[in-house]
Scaffold this motif. Sequence first.
Motif, PDB file in Angstrom:
ATOM      1  N   ARG A  56       1.056   6.651   1.649  1.00 16.13           N
ATOM      2  CA  ARG A  56       2.852   6.475   2.005  1.00 16.13           C
ATOM      3  C   ARG A  56       3.333   7.268   2.828  1.00 16.13           C
ATOM      4  O   ARG A  56       4.067   6.956   3.802  1.00 16.13           O
ATOM      5  CB  ARG A  56       3.578   6.702   0.426  1.00 16.13           C
ATOM      6  CG  ARG A  56       5.271   6.605   0.435  1.00 16.13           C
ATOM      7  CD  ARG A  56       5.357   7.064  -1.206  1.00 16.13           C
ATOM      8  NE  ARG A  56       6.624   7.296  -1.269  1.00 16.13           N
ATOM      9  CZ  ARG A  56       7.580   6.374  -1.903  1.00 16.13           C
ATOM     10  NH1 ARG A  56       7.048   5.395  -2.418  1.00 16.13           N
ATOM     11  NH2 ARG A  56       8.721   6.602  -2.106  1.00 16.13           N
ATOM     12  N   MET A  57       3.041   8.694   2.881  1.00 11.65           N
ATOM     13  CA  MET A  57       3.588   9.575   4.004  1.00 11.65           C
ATOM     14  C   MET A  57       2.804   9.242   5.274  1.00 11.65           C
ATOM     15  O   MET A  57       3.548   9.489   6.278  1.00 11.65           O
ATOM     16  CB  MET A  57       3.388  11.079   3.509  1.00 11.65           C
ATOM     17  CG  MET A  57       4.252  11.398   2.458  1.00 11.65           C
ATOM     18  SD  MET A  57       4.179  13.094   1.777  1.00 11.65           S
ATOM     19  CE  MET A  57       2.783  13.163   0.565  1.00 11.65           C
ATOM     20  N   ASP A  76       0.721  -1.365  -8.330  1.00  5.29           N
ATOM     21  CA  ASP A  76       1.627  -0.602  -8.339  1.00  5.29           C
ATOM     22  C   ASP A  76       1.530   0.718  -7.528  1.00  5.29           C
ATOM     23  O   ASP A  76       2.372   1.768  -7.626  1.00  5.29           O
ATOM     24  CB  ASP A  76       2.214  -0.017  -9.682  1.00  5.29           C
ATOM     25  CG  ASP A  76       1.122   0.943 -10.640  1.00  5.29           C
ATOM     26  OD1 ASP A  76      -0.005   0.941  -9.974  1.00  5.29           O
ATOM     27  OD2 ASP A  76       1.781   1.520 -11.526  1.00  5.29           O
ATOM     28  N   ALA A  77       0.342   0.787  -6.534  1.00 11.29           N
ATOM     29  CA  ALA A  77       0.242   1.862  -5.638  1.00 11.29           C
ATOM     30  C   ALA A  77       1.539   2.030  -4.832  1.00 11.29           C
ATOM     31  O   ALA A  77       2.274   1.436  -4.527  1.00 11.29           O
ATOM     32  CB  ALA A  77      -1.093   1.630  -4.856  1.00 11.29           C
ATOM     33  N   CYS A  78       1.609   3.441  -4.921  1.00 11.98           N
ATOM     34  CA  CYS A  78       3.278   3.742  -4.411  1.00 11.98           C
ATOM     35  C   CYS A  78       3.296   3.729  -2.849  1.00 11.98           C
ATOM     36  O   CYS A  78       4.511   3.436  -2.531  1.00 11.98           O
ATOM     37  CB  CYS A  78       3.629   5.121  -4.772  1.00 11.98           C
ATOM     38  SG  CYS A  78       2.627   6.472  -3.822  1.00 11.98           S
ATOM     39  N   GLN A  99       5.156   0.412  -1.701  1.00 11.08           N
ATOM     40  CA  GLN A  99       6.605   0.169  -1.510  1.00 11.08           C
ATOM     41  C   GLN A  99       6.976   0.315  -0.139  1.00 11.08           C
ATOM     42  O   GLN A  99       8.032   0.018   0.232  1.00 11.08           O
ATOM     43  CB  GLN A  99       7.271   1.418  -2.369  1.00 11.08           C
ATOM     44  CG  GLN A  99       7.031   1.578  -3.781  1.00 11.08           C
ATOM     45  CD  GLN A  99       7.565   2.556  -4.628  1.00 11.08           C
ATOM     46  OE1 GLN A  99       8.011   3.512  -4.102  1.00 11.08           O
ATOM     47  NE2 GLN A  99       6.893   2.765  -5.558  1.00 11.08           N
ATOM     48  N   PHE A 100       6.103   0.821   0.896  1.00 10.77           N
ATOM     49  CA  PHE A 100       6.391   0.825   2.147  1.00 10.77           C
ATOM     50  C   PHE A 100       5.621   0.088   3.161  1.00 10.77           C
ATOM     51  O   PHE A 100       5.759  -0.134   4.431  1.00 10.77           O
ATOM     52  CB  PHE A 100       6.669   2.226   2.649  1.00 10.77           C
ATOM     53  CG  PHE A 100       7.387   3.124   2.244  1.00 10.77           C
ATOM     54  CD1 PHE A 100       8.911   3.161   2.822  1.00 10.77           C
ATOM     55  CD2 PHE A 100       7.439   3.817   0.836  1.00 10.77           C
ATOM     56  CE1 PHE A 100      10.001   3.631   2.120  1.00 10.77           C
ATOM     57  CE2 PHE A 100       8.571   4.463   0.432  1.00 10.77           C
ATOM     58  CZ  PHE A 100       9.853   4.484   1.015  1.00 10.77           C
ATOM     59  N   ALA A 101       4.532  -0.560   2.491  1.00  5.66           N
ATOM     60  CA  ALA A 101       3.600  -1.147   3.528  1.00  5.66           C
ATOM     61  C   ALA A 101       2.919  -2.376   2.777  1.00  5.66           C
ATOM     62  O   ALA A 101       2.808  -2.253   1.366  1.00  5.66           O
ATOM     63  CB  ALA A 101       2.509  -0.289   4.194  1.00  5.66           C
ATOM     64  N   PRO A 102       2.641  -3.450   3.257  1.00  8.02           N
ATOM     65  CA  PRO A 102       1.842  -4.513   2.565  1.00  8.02           C
ATOM     66  C   PRO A 102       0.773  -4.062   1.885  1.00  8.02           C
ATOM     67  O   PRO A 102       0.150  -3.165   2.496  1.00  8.02           O
ATOM     68  CB  PRO A 102       1.506  -5.504   3.916  1.00  8.02           C
ATOM     69  CG  PRO A 102       2.299  -5.119   4.981  1.00  8.02           C
ATOM     70  CD  PRO A 102       2.652  -3.603   4.912  1.00  8.02           C
ATOM     71  N   LEU A 103       0.395  -4.488   0.561  1.00  2.00           N
ATOM     72  CA  LEU A 103      -0.405  -3.816  -0.265  1.00  2.00           C
ATOM     73  C   LEU A 103      -1.512  -5.009  -0.706  1.00  2.00           C
ATOM     74  O   LEU A 103      -1.316  -5.863  -1.175  1.00  2.00           O
ATOM     75  CB  LEU A 103       0.186  -3.214  -1.474  1.00  2.00           C
ATOM     76  CG  LEU A 103      -0.827  -2.845  -2.396  1.00  2.00           C
ATOM     77  CD1 LEU A 103      -1.703  -1.447  -2.103  1.00  2.00           C
ATOM     78  CD2 LEU A 103      -0.153  -2.515  -3.988  1.00  2.00           C
ATOM     79  N   LEU A 104      -2.804  -4.686  -0.265  1.00  2.00           N
ATOM     80  CA  LEU A 104      -3.948  -5.551  -0.596  1.00  2.00           C
ATOM     81  C   LEU A 104      -4.357  -4.987  -1.825  1.00  2.00           C
ATOM     82  O   LEU A 104      -5.179  -3.882  -1.777  1.00  2.00           O
ATOM     83  CB  LEU A 104      -4.814  -5.491   0.454  1.00  2.00           C
ATOM     84  CG  LEU A 104      -6.089  -6.573   0.458  1.00  2.00           C
ATOM     85  CD1 LEU A 104      -5.735  -8.096   0.092  1.00  2.00           C
ATOM     86  CD2 LEU A 104      -6.635  -6.445   1.587  1.00  2.00           C
TER      87      LEU A 104
END
Length: 380
Positions: free
Chosen positions: A14-15, A35-37, A40-45
């Motif tokens: 995230r950072m 739900d990996a945090c 919330q800011f990048a597309p998640l596979l």
Amino acid sequence: MTTVGILGGGQLARMLALSGAPLGLRFLVMDTAADACAGQFAPLLVGDYRDEAALAEFASKVDVATFDFENVPAESAEWLAHRVPVFPNPRALAVAQDRLVEKTLFRELGIPVGAFANIETRAQLQAGVEQLGGACILKTRRLGYDGKGQFRIRSVADVDAAWQALGAQAATVGLIVEAFIPFERELSVIAVRSRDGEFRTWPMTENWHVDGVLSASLAPASVDAALAGAACAHARHLAESLDYVGVFALELFYRDGELLANEMAPRVHNSGHWTIEGAETSQFQNHLRAVLGLPLGDTRALGHACMLNWIGEMPASGAVLQEAGGHWHDYGKEPRAGRKVGHATLRADDAALLAEALRRVGSALGREAQVAPVVGRLSA
Ligand code: AMP
């Protein structure tokens, strides 16, 4: 448009994503949890790191891959590296995943390290503990973190209990017994090496742990210049021997005027979070620059900074936000006992001002015990 792929989607990813936005980067994060945090800011596979179909999809969408999590299976990193540039390289990752291999390399490179022994049987543990003088820590070789997978042995009388707790893991993740180091201080070197071999370190950080989990960091640490120089030289030697690219941390114990290496973390590190506001260039920004082959940024500290970890749940933000040098990081995670859910960094131009800010924040949040060792160091 460059897309950076990150294996592991926790607060480090995230950072990294937040830090990469000004560089115009895109990100793709892969994690086993939906739900990996970082999601919330990048597309998640969402996928298992051993699932070739998921890895193939990941590889097809990114220009370069890196890690927020060092326990990605080494074979998966290797498999990916045949399809896309992976930094740090899979060998460096594999070395850092195994405490025995890592400590053996430290020793080979002349990096001072405490006594240790590989443990496969209860008899070996008994002999190891006797040889190391009784006070030891039995640890899993692989997959341990934040003090998990560890058993503190105070004397040979604890061998049975230690074997009962961890013995079954000798056959799976392996075991190592280490001499207990009655350290005076814990320090870390955060370092970065670029694709073309440029190497930089941030000023050293002093760290305080509670129950094996980082509680507070202070930088720049006050360390004898010769000792700091030696620690940075060890970090450089290690990075060069592994052809390491990216940021890593070398954790050290200080005792009797000497530094002993504990472990390396092959990624951006919790003890380097202070660099976001406390250094000219943060560890996250420099990690991205390194893996992308961009020039590295200046690592100098901007005054004095203290990072406080929030474990389990977030406190109220007001006391930190009202400080002139107060910075708040909420990772957007659900509260859970023992979980790192956020941190704050307090930055000031001099040590006395930082100590005052820490005292105010500590008392407003009822966290006097967390800030006390840092205030004590700043006031010494
Ligand atoms: P590790 O997972 O190895 O980083 O250990 C977590 C924390 O446990 C360290 O930061 C130390 O506070 C403590 N610790 C680990 N190994 C030792 C050791 N050999 N001697 C004393 N303390 C240790």
